[in-house]
Design an enzyme around this catalytic site. Structure first.
Site, PDB file in Angstrom:
ATOM      1  N   ASP A 166       0.720  -1.283   0.149  1.00  0.00           N
ATOM      2  CA  ASP A 166       0.031  -0.050   0.094  1.00  0.00           C
ATOM      3  C   ASP A 166       0.863   1.016   0.067  1.00  0.00           C
ATOM      4  O   ASP A 166       1.922   1.290   0.328  1.00  0.00           O
ATOM      5  CB  ASP A 166      -1.006  -0.051   1.408  1.00  0.00           C
ATOM      6  CG  ASP A 166      -1.967  -0.995   1.049  1.00  0.00           C
ATOM      7  OD1 ASP A 166      -2.409  -1.108   0.162  1.00  0.00           O
ATOM      8  OD2 ASP A 166      -2.120  -1.675   2.166  1.00  0.00           O
ATOM      9  N   LYS A 189      -2.846   4.325  -3.501  1.00  0.00           N
ATOM     10  CA  LYS A 189      -2.932   5.706  -4.237  1.00  0.00           C
ATOM     11  C   LYS A 189      -1.308   6.317  -4.104  1.00  0.00           C
ATOM     12  O   LYS A 189      -0.835   6.341  -2.912  1.00  0.00           O
ATOM     13  CB  LYS A 189      -3.654   6.733  -3.272  1.00  0.00           C
ATOM     14  CG  LYS A 189      -5.352   6.498  -3.484  1.00  0.00           C
ATOM     15  CD  LYS A 189      -5.892   7.851  -2.880  1.00  0.00           C
ATOM     16  CE  LYS A 189      -7.350   7.370  -3.145  1.00  0.00           C
ATOM     17  NZ  LYS A 189      -8.236   7.280  -1.735  1.00  0.00           N
ATOM     18  N   MET A 195      -9.357   6.513   9.717  1.00  0.00           N
ATOM     19  CA  MET A 195      -9.657   7.254   8.644  1.00  0.00           C
ATOM     20  C   MET A 195     -10.648   8.483   8.896  1.00  0.00           C
ATOM     21  O   MET A 195     -11.692   8.393   8.260  1.00  0.00           O
ATOM     22  CB  MET A 195     -10.319   6.106   7.570  1.00  0.00           C
ATOM     23  CG  MET A 195      -9.274   5.204   7.243  1.00  0.00           C
ATOM     24  SD  MET A 195     -10.184   3.853   6.065  1.00  0.00           S
ATOM     25  CE  MET A 195     -10.536   2.727   7.111  1.00  0.00           C
TER      26      MET A 195
HETATM   27  C1  LIG Z   1      -7.275   1.725   5.794  1.00  0.00           C
HETATM   28  S1  LIG Z   1      -7.032   1.748   7.420  1.00  0.00           S
HETATM   29  C2  LIG Z   1      -5.821   0.588   7.864  1.00  0.00           C
HETATM   30  C3  LIG Z   1      -5.797   0.344   9.223  1.00  0.00           C
HETATM   31  C4  LIG Z   1      -4.616  -0.601   9.601  1.00  0.00           C
HETATM   32  N1  LIG Z   1      -5.104  -1.960   9.014  1.00  0.00           N
HETATM   33  C5  LIG Z   1      -4.441  -0.863  10.997  1.00  0.00           C
HETATM   34  O1  LIG Z   1      -4.546  -1.896  11.355  1.00  0.00           O
HETATM   35  O2  LIG Z   1      -3.726   0.033  11.557  1.00  0.00           O
HETATM   36  C6  LIG Z   1      -5.837   3.476   7.128  1.00  0.00           C
HETATM   37  C7  LIG Z   1      -5.800   4.382   8.517  1.00  0.00           C
HETATM   38  O3  LIG Z   1      -4.861   4.020   9.450  1.00  0.00           O
HETATM   39  C8  LIG Z   1      -4.522   4.999  10.293  1.00  0.00           C
HETATM   40  N2  LIG Z   1      -2.889   5.149   9.961  1.00  0.00           N
HETATM   41  C9  LIG Z   1      -2.128   4.251   9.290  1.00  0.00           C
HETATM   42  N3  LIG Z   1      -0.705   4.481   9.514  1.00  0.00           N
HETATM   43  C10 LIG Z   1      -0.703   5.293  10.492  1.00  0.00           C
HETATM   44  C11 LIG Z   1       0.121   6.156  11.027  1.00  0.00           C
HETATM   45  N4  LIG Z   1       1.538   5.885  10.804  1.00  0.00           N
HETATM   46  N5  LIG Z   1       0.113   6.839  12.018  1.00  0.00           N
HETATM   47  C12 LIG Z   1      -1.212   7.001  12.470  1.00  0.00           C
HETATM   48  N6  LIG Z   1      -2.226   6.617  11.840  1.00  0.00           N
HETATM   49  C13 LIG Z   1      -2.238   5.859  10.700  1.00  0.00           C
HETATM   50  C14 LIG Z   1      -5.146   6.159   9.586  1.00  0.00           C
HETATM   51  O4  LIG Z   1      -6.182   6.227  10.409  1.00  0.00           O
HETATM   52  C15 LIG Z   1      -5.423   5.493   8.302  1.00  0.00           C
HETATM   53  O5  LIG Z   1      -6.433   6.443   7.552  1.00  0.00           O
END
Ligand SMILES: C[S@@+](CC[C@H](N)C(=O)[O-])C[C@H]1O[C@@H](n2cnc3c(N)ncnc32)[C@H](O)[C@@H]1O
Length: 264
Positions: A41, A62, A174
């Site tokens: 991703d 994206k 998100m």
């Molecule tokens: C599609 S969801 C996937 C979540 C993922 N499967 C998990 O367990 O964390 C994507 C969301 O994860 C969060 N996210 C991903 N990476 C992050 C990071 N390094 N710091 C804070 N939030 C993060 C954000 O809220 C983002 O919109």
């Protein structure tokens, strides 16, 4: 038939944690190292990935303003590559089964008769608050936490809207873009506007950004543009402030350097 085609292909859904490859599990690193193809991703650190494997790397998230590859196409790619005998890794941010569509991919593979392994990852729902010094549960403050998505705040009616206001820690994934609407929604459910709240962006990366304040201030915040972040609402947010205050007290005789509503 070549050796690769004769070998039974397989797919491994691997959780990559919040961003820093040091937070991968040993098994995740091993599966990536041994893969022929890695579908990752946009949030994955591609440079770090290149250093860990000689597999072919394909970004399906994206990137550079281009839309992400559709879920259908990802499923087809996984199935086709496995049928060609490839060892395929589908690398996903956080944990594959936490708002990561890992379940859907596993079902598609099962229907196609492809062997699939899942390697759990460190979810940002817990790790992002944690890396900002916020425990999602804490004795006397929160005995439960709820992980929700915030892109459609009205959907919170069936989750956050059903619990006693303030009784759990709410972690919103998100939800950065809709933070004002999320906060307004919680306030309509009876949550006090003074409930401690936090935003943690880019957790575990060099760009980690943290804001703390109150629920009613959440909408007026200015996180870094295009950042990926979580919202945290609940009394546990104060733990970060207590720890920071204690650290400031230890370093300087003047306490109170860490202000409410501060960000780093
Ligand atoms: C599609 S969801 C996937 C979540 C993922 N499967 C998990 O367990 O964390 C994507 C969301 O994860 C969060 N996210 C991903 N990476 C992050 C990071 N390094 N710091 C804070 N939030 C993060 C954000 O809220 C983002 O919109």
């Amino acid at each position: 038939m070549s050796g690769a085609e004769a070998r039974a292909g397989r797919v491994c859904l691997v959780g990559a944690g919040p961003g820093d490859p040091e937070l991968w599990t040993v098994r995740a690193a091993r599966r990536v190292r041994d893969a022929d193809l890695v579908l990752y991703d946009a949030l994955t650190d591609a440079a770090a990935l290149r250093g860990l494997t000689s597999a072919r790397l394909l970004c399906v998230g994206k990137r550079g303003g281009r839309p992400s590859v559709s879920q259908d196409r990802i499923n087809r790619l996984l199935i086709r590559s496995a049928r060609r005998g490839r060892r395929v890794v589908r690398l996903k941010g956080g944990d594959p089964f936490v708002f990561g569509r890992g379940g859907e991919e596993m079902l598609a593979l099962a229907e196609a008769g492809i062997a699939c392994e899942v390697v759990p990852g460190v979810t940002t729902a817990v790790a992002a608050p944690e890396l900002a010094g916020i425990p999602v549960t804490h004795r006397g403050l929160a005995t439960a936490f709820m992980v929700v998505v915030g892109h459609a705040p009205e959907a919170l009616d069936d989750t956050v809207g059903t619990v006693r206001p303030g009784s759990v820690t709410v972690v919103v994934l998100m939800g950065l873009a809709r933070r004002a609407a999320v906060a307004a929604r919680l306030i309509t459910y009876g949550w006090s506007g003074d409930t401690p709240a936090a935003i943690v962006c880019g957790a575990s990366t060099a760009d980690q950004w943290v804001w703390t304040g109150c629920l009613h201030e959440l909408g007026g915040t200015e996180p870094p543009p295009d950042a990926s972040g979580v919202l945290v609402v609940g009394a546990v947010v104060n733990i970060r402030e207590v720890v920071a205050r204690a650290a400031a007290t230890r370093q300087e005789p003047e306490p109170g350097e860490v202000k409410h509503g501060s960000h780093e």
